[in-house]
Design a protein around this motif. Structure first.
Motif, PDB file in Angstrom:
ATOM      1  N   SER A  77       0.829  -1.202   0.000  1.00 59.56           N
ATOM      2  CA  SER A  77       0.000   0.000   0.000  1.00 59.56           C
ATOM      3  C   SER A  77       0.862   1.250   0.000  1.00 59.56           C
ATOM      4  O   SER A  77       1.748   1.410   0.846  1.00 59.56           O
ATOM      5  N   THR A  78       0.609   2.143  -0.936  1.00 61.99           N
ATOM      6  CA  THR A  78       1.311   3.417  -0.992  1.00 61.99           C
ATOM      7  C   THR A  78       0.350   4.520  -1.418  1.00 61.99           C
ATOM      8  O   THR A  78      -0.672   4.263  -2.054  1.00 61.99           O
ATOM      9  N   ILE A  79       0.703   5.745  -1.063  1.00 61.07           N
ATOM     10  CA  ILE A  79       0.077   6.923  -1.664  1.00 61.07           C
ATOM     11  C   ILE A  79       1.176   7.707  -2.360  1.00 61.07           C
ATOM     12  O   ILE A  79       2.354   7.592  -1.979  1.00 61.07           O
ATOM     13  N   THR A  80       0.818   8.478  -3.358  1.00 62.58           N
ATOM     14  CA  THR A  80       1.788   9.333  -4.033  1.00 62.58           C
ATOM     15  C   THR A  80       1.454  10.778  -3.702  1.00 62.58           C
ATOM     16  O   THR A  80       0.335  11.242  -3.948  1.00 62.58           O
ATOM     17  N   THR A  81       2.404  11.475  -3.113  1.00 63.84           N
ATOM     18  CA  THR A  81       2.181  12.857  -2.683  1.00 63.84           C
ATOM     19  C   THR A  81       2.215  13.811  -3.878  1.00 63.84           C
ATOM     20  O   THR A  81       2.569  13.426  -4.993  1.00 63.84           O
TER      21      THR A  81
END
Length: 276
Positions: free
Chosen positions: A2-6
């Motif tokens: 799981s990742t988010i991209t800023t």
């Protein structure tokens, strides 16, 4: 994974365990570690019915090894983007060491309704480095020494820190855990050397005084009196005086890494604070 991209293109890795309807707790790790440093807390609070979330700070663990942004403004902005992406409401934020500074910097700026309570453990606020306004701080030479050791041989440095002062394993009669030492080294070597180098300035020279004054939510300040990394008298004792709604809980003789050496003591204390 799981990742988010800023907004600036940084991938932030995070763990998110438990029911999406449960009370969320967000954990913020110390230097130079990762979300894995919270295993003992995440498993405990998951078993208590909470939703537990922990991220790897930019340049650390499995997050992007960025060329910049290794300062508190970017760290707090990354947390804000993560909490927005997960739409966390009334979350409890828990930070250790550098992560405690990140919590304070984020909570002071958080959108209304995002934060319910906060806990800082062995945390760096108000400010670590010695100055005319902080005479009890550590001389800049101490932090220059950390930078020098990291550049000279990061792999050895990341053995020496947990083997010695971090967990208090250099104290007479200490019960030494090779597993904790190895896990500290493993987490540290996952991150970027540039991020770790620049973060030393972030955790030692950032002045969190105004952040502490701005926080309205209840904050539990937990600190070991034998903390050899972040001295007790120049951190916890001063920080709690600046908070509007702060409570200090001291742990006689416990080290900087007490969350890992004594989770059986600290976890129930945090639980009581959350339920209070």
């Amino acid at each position: 994974m799981s990742t988010i991209t800023t907004k600036d293109g940084t991938d932030i890795f995070y763990k998110d365990w438990g029911s999406r309807d449960a009370q969320p707790i967000v954990f913020h790790h110390g230097w130079p570690l990762s979300a894995d440093d919270w295993d003992a807390q995440m498993l405990y609070f998951l078993s208590q019915g909470y939703r537990v979330i922990a991220h790897d700070r930019r340049g650390h663990g499995r997050s992007s090894q960025t060329s910049g942004g290794h300062e508190m403004d970017s760290y707090a902005a990354d947390v804000a983007e993560l909490t927005d992406a997960l739409d966390l409401r009334n979350a409890f934020h828990v930070g250790h060491s550098t992560g405690g500074g990140e919590v304070v910097h984020y909570v002071a700026r958080a959108k209304p309704g995002r934060v319910g309570k906060a806990v800082i453990v062995g945390a760096v606020p108000p400010v670590m480095v010695k100055s005319p306004t902080n005479p009890g701080g550590l001389p800049i030479d101490v932090f220059d020494g950390l930078r020098k050791a990291l550049v000279a041989n990061r792999a050895q440095f990341f053995i020496d820190v947990p083997t010695g002062p971090f967990f208090g394993f250099n104290r007479p009669g200490a019960e030494i855990s090779q597993g904790l030492i190895d896990n500290w080294w493993r987490q540290g070597m996952m991150g970027g050397a540039n991020a770790h180098y620049e973060c030393i300035k972030a955790f030692s020279e950032t002045d969190f005084t105004e952040d502490l004054k701005a926080i309205d939510v209840p904050v539990l300040v937990m600190h070991g009196t034998d903390d050899q990394i972040v001295p007790y008298e120049d951190s916890a004792v001063l920080a709690v005086k600046l908070l509007k709604n702060g409570t200090l809980k001291s742990y006689d003789g416990l080290p900087h890494g007490m969350l890992s050496t004594h989770p059986d003591i600290l976890n129930p204390d945090m639980l009581a604070f959350f339920k209070g």
